[in-house]
Each structure stands twice: as C-alpha cells, then as structure tokens.
Scaffold this active site. Structure first.
Site, PDB file in Angstrom:
ATOM      1  N   HIS A  41     -29.166 -36.047  23.817  1.00 58.83           N
ATOM      2  CA  HIS A  41     -30.571 -36.416  23.662  1.00 58.83           C
ATOM      3  C   HIS A  41     -30.773 -37.311  22.441  1.00 58.83           C
ATOM      4  O   HIS A  41     -31.659 -38.171  22.435  1.00 58.83           O
ATOM      5  CB  HIS A  41     -31.440 -35.161  23.536  1.00 58.83           C
ATOM      6  CG  HIS A  41     -31.707 -34.486  24.844  1.00 58.83           C
ATOM      7  ND1 HIS A  41     -31.054 -33.335  25.237  1.00 58.83           N
ATOM      8  CD2 HIS A  41     -32.540 -34.796  25.873  1.00 58.83           C
ATOM      9  CE1 HIS A  41     -31.488 -32.969  26.432  1.00 58.83           C
ATOM     10  NE2 HIS A  41     -32.383 -33.840  26.842  1.00 58.83           N
ATOM     11  N   GLY A  42     -29.982 -37.120  21.406  1.00 61.87           N
ATOM     12  CA  GLY A  42     -30.110 -37.938  20.204  1.00 61.87           C
ATOM     13  C   GLY A  42     -29.510 -37.231  19.005  1.00 61.87           C
ATOM     14  O   GLY A  42     -29.400 -36.002  18.981  1.00 61.87           O
TER      15      GLY A  42
END
Length: 415
Positions: free
Chosen positions: A336-337
C-alpha cells in the site's frame, strides 16, 4: 508528444455518468458480437487502449510513457523467464525474474519516501499490473502456465475494466474465460448481472460513499484535530465513517469493473462478499478485497510456509504459520505504501490472524476436554455469532483508522 497527449480529453475511470455513456457506446459492438458467438479482438483492443489512454491524459499524460516503458519491461522479463523455464528450473533464476518484474513498483513506492516526489515510472494501475505479471512468473515456475502468445499477454495485462484498481485476475483463468464465448443464455444472465452491478455501484460510489466521505468525514476530522490528544470522541466517529467510506467507494468501483467485464464476456473475480458480517478475522479476509487476499494467500503466505517448513526454521508448525501470517500481511502493508500507518495496518492484521488461529485451536481443545468430561461443547448460536461479528467489525474498523493515516495527522502534525 506529451503536449499532444495533454490536449486529449481526460476520462476518470468510472468517475462520472459521461464515462459510462461513452463506454456503453463503445461496448455495444463487443456485446452484439458475443451474442452471435464472435469476438472482435482488434476492436476490443482499440477500446481498451483508448479508455486506458484517456484515463492517463490531462495532468497524467506523462504516465502514458511510463506505462509504455513498463509494458516493454514486463515483456522482456516475462518472456525471458518463459524461454528459460521451458528448458530448466533454478530457484535463483526464478527469484531474479520475480524481483525484476516487481522492481518498477518497488521504485515507485520507495522514491516518494526518499525524496518526496512521485517516480517518473508511476502510472495509474501499476500495482495491479504487477500482480498480474508476478502471478504469471510464479505459475510458470509451478508448471501451471507454459504457453501463451504476446497478444494473449498484452490482452491480459491491458484488460481495461480492471486496469486501474482490480479485481486481480490470474492469466489462466482469464484466458480460458476469453477463449470460451458464453452462449446466449449465459450472456443474457451476464447482462442482467451487469445491470445489477452498475445500479449497486452507483448506489455505493455516488450516493453512500459521497455521504460518508464528503459530507460526514470532513467535519469529524476537523473536530478531532481541534480537540487533539491521543484519542477523542470525534476520532471514534472518523474511524467508523472512514471505514464505511472506504468500503462503499472501493466496492462501488469493483461493481463497475465486474459489470464492464461481463459486457466484454469475461467473468472477473468478485472482490467483496458482505465483509462486515464476518465472525472472525480469517473470514473477513475471505470476504474483503478477495482477489488481493487470495493472491497473497496463494503466492506469498503458502509459499512462505513451505519454505520455512522445508528449511526447518521453526520446530512448531503453529509458530511457522504465525510468522507467515505476520510477514504476509506486513508485505501487504508495504504494498500500500512505505508509511508507518500502512505497515502498522499490515502488522495489525497479521497479529489479528495469529490470535484468531490461536483461539480456534484453544476452542478445539476446550471442546475436546468438555466431551471427555461428558459436557456439551461451547455454545454456537445466534448470540455467539453476533458477538463474533461485533468483535470482528470493531477490530476491522480500528484497523481502517490506522490505514487512513488520520492518526498521523492527529499525533504528529503541528497545529
């Protein structure tokens, strides 16, 4: 080149009613062709490419060049491994090709953390295309996937309905679906389903997500930030409102993707199946973002368990699965990051799955002991089911609060 692309109209995927009007007109010949058991492959390709390009025009025009580079990069390494795998099998060659296929996504995720700017390699949909490409590498290693043409590869990678945000498909399933044109009865059922998906998608994305995300969420965030502290009552409101906004927005998008896939004669995998009635965390991940969850289960978790057991890293099988759960979900968080809240979200769910499994084992032991003692097993009825749903729902909502990044603003942003 970039200036020319910027002049083209921009169409946000599933972003407004006009998108659906243009898309419906473009899809009509495809659906009519399917009705007469024909696929217009070149026309389908033109429709997919046109709508992908229009999704990346305007301020996103440079992403078209990034996409072209990315596709060429994937062709090189996927076909390199295909050629190699037809003759030999070495795990290090497999690891190298897997890494090279994932490398553009790694750079896209890492660069903002290092210098605070978006990578030139970034484009809308890169994460989901990477899942497709890596899945092909893994299935070639397993011997499940052996032969495919360049046209089939590009059709799979650039399938427009699921291009930007999934659902995540597998090549073999997709290609078999494509090659098998539905009969008229099946096609009419798919059309009926598509209409239902579109109506439900509009309700989710343009009504409910707007209510939660645009009307309710901003004032709650403002109140929570003004009160400050570690946690406060408006933050509790943010937790629930954001959770519902996330679900309705993403599930609405997924409904649109499924509808358009149906109209192109492809039954893409569903992504959501009433996740908020899950009785435990494992059931939740069998209902929430299912294509992502199942991809990680099959290609990360199960393989990690096999590697750990084969190398006898842990003596206890339960310890092995517990470690695999946490690593699997942490990798999902990194996907996701690279921020503390995405990683914390992944670890949170990993620990949740560990606790879930521990409770199921404990429950099994308790029931076995109760049986020996001549007692009835622990009760399983509508009340215990309701309790499980209540605990799981609130646990999930807390995880969504972490995922939202709002706690980062509440705790660390200077006021």
């Amino acid at each position: 080149m970039i200036d020319f692309l910027k002049q083209l109209p921009h169409l946000e995927p599933y972003g407004n009613p006009f998108y659906f009007i243009y898309l419906g007109i473009a899809l009509l010949p495809i659906f009519i062709g399917l009705f007469f058991k024909k696929r217009f492959a070149i026309y389908e390709c033109l429709v997919s490419i046109t709508f992908i390009v229009l999704a990346l025009t305007g301020t996103h025009a440079s992403q078209i060049l990034a996409l072209l580079f990315y596709i060429v990069w994937q062709i090189i390494w996927v076909y390199s491994y295909k050629r190699y795998r037809s003759q030999r099998d070495n795990k290090w060659v497999f690891y190298l090709h897997s890494f090279l296929v994932v490398l553009p996504l790694i750079l896209v995720k890492v660069e903002p953390t290092i210098n605070g700017t978006q990578s030139l390699l970034n484009f809308l949909g890169i994460s989901y295309l990477t899942f497709r490409a890596v899945g092909m590498i893994i299935e070639m290693r397993d011997g499940v996937l052996k032969e495919f043409t360049l046209g089939e590869f590009l059709r799979f990678m650039l399938f427009m309905p699921t291009f930007t945000s999934g659902p995540i498909d597998r090549f073999k399933r997709f290609n078999e679906d494509y090659q098998s044109i539905p009969n008229r009865d099946e096609l009419l059922n798919m059309l009926e389903q598509a209409v239902k998906y579109i109506m439900l998608g509009f309700l989710y994305k343009f009504v409910l997500a707007q209510i939660f995300g645009s009307m309710l969420l901003p004032p709650l965030k403002a109140q929570a930030l003004s009160q400050g502290g570690i946690f406060n009552l408006p933050t509790l409101g943010v937790m629930y409102v954001y959770g519902f906004d996330l679900f309705f927005d993403f599930a609405g998008y997924s409904m649109f993707a499924l509808a358009v896939s149906n109209l192109m004669g492809i039954k893409s995998p569903i992504n959501f199946d009433k996740p908020f009635i899950s009785r435990d965390m494992k059931e939740f991940w069998n209902r929430w973002h299912m294509s992502l969850s199942f991809w990680f289960r099959d290609f990360v978790f199960m393989r990690l368990v096999i590697v750990l057991m084969r190398n006898k890293v842990f003596k206890n099988r339960n310890t092995t699965s517990n470690v695999a759960y946490i690593i699997n979900m942490m990798v999902m968080g990194f996907w996701h990051g690279i921020t503390w809240y995405y990683i914390a979200y992944g670890i949170f769910h990993g620990i949740g799955l560990v606790i879930n499994d521990a409770w199921l084992r404990k429950k099994k032991t308790i029931n076995k002991d109760r049986k020996k003692a001549g007692l009835k097993p622990l009760p399983e009825n509508k009340w215990t089911k309701a309790l499980g749903i209540f605990i799981t729902f609130n646990t999930v909502m807390l995880s969504f609060l972490i995922f939202s990044g709002f706690l980062n603003d509440l705790w660390f942003t200077k006021k």
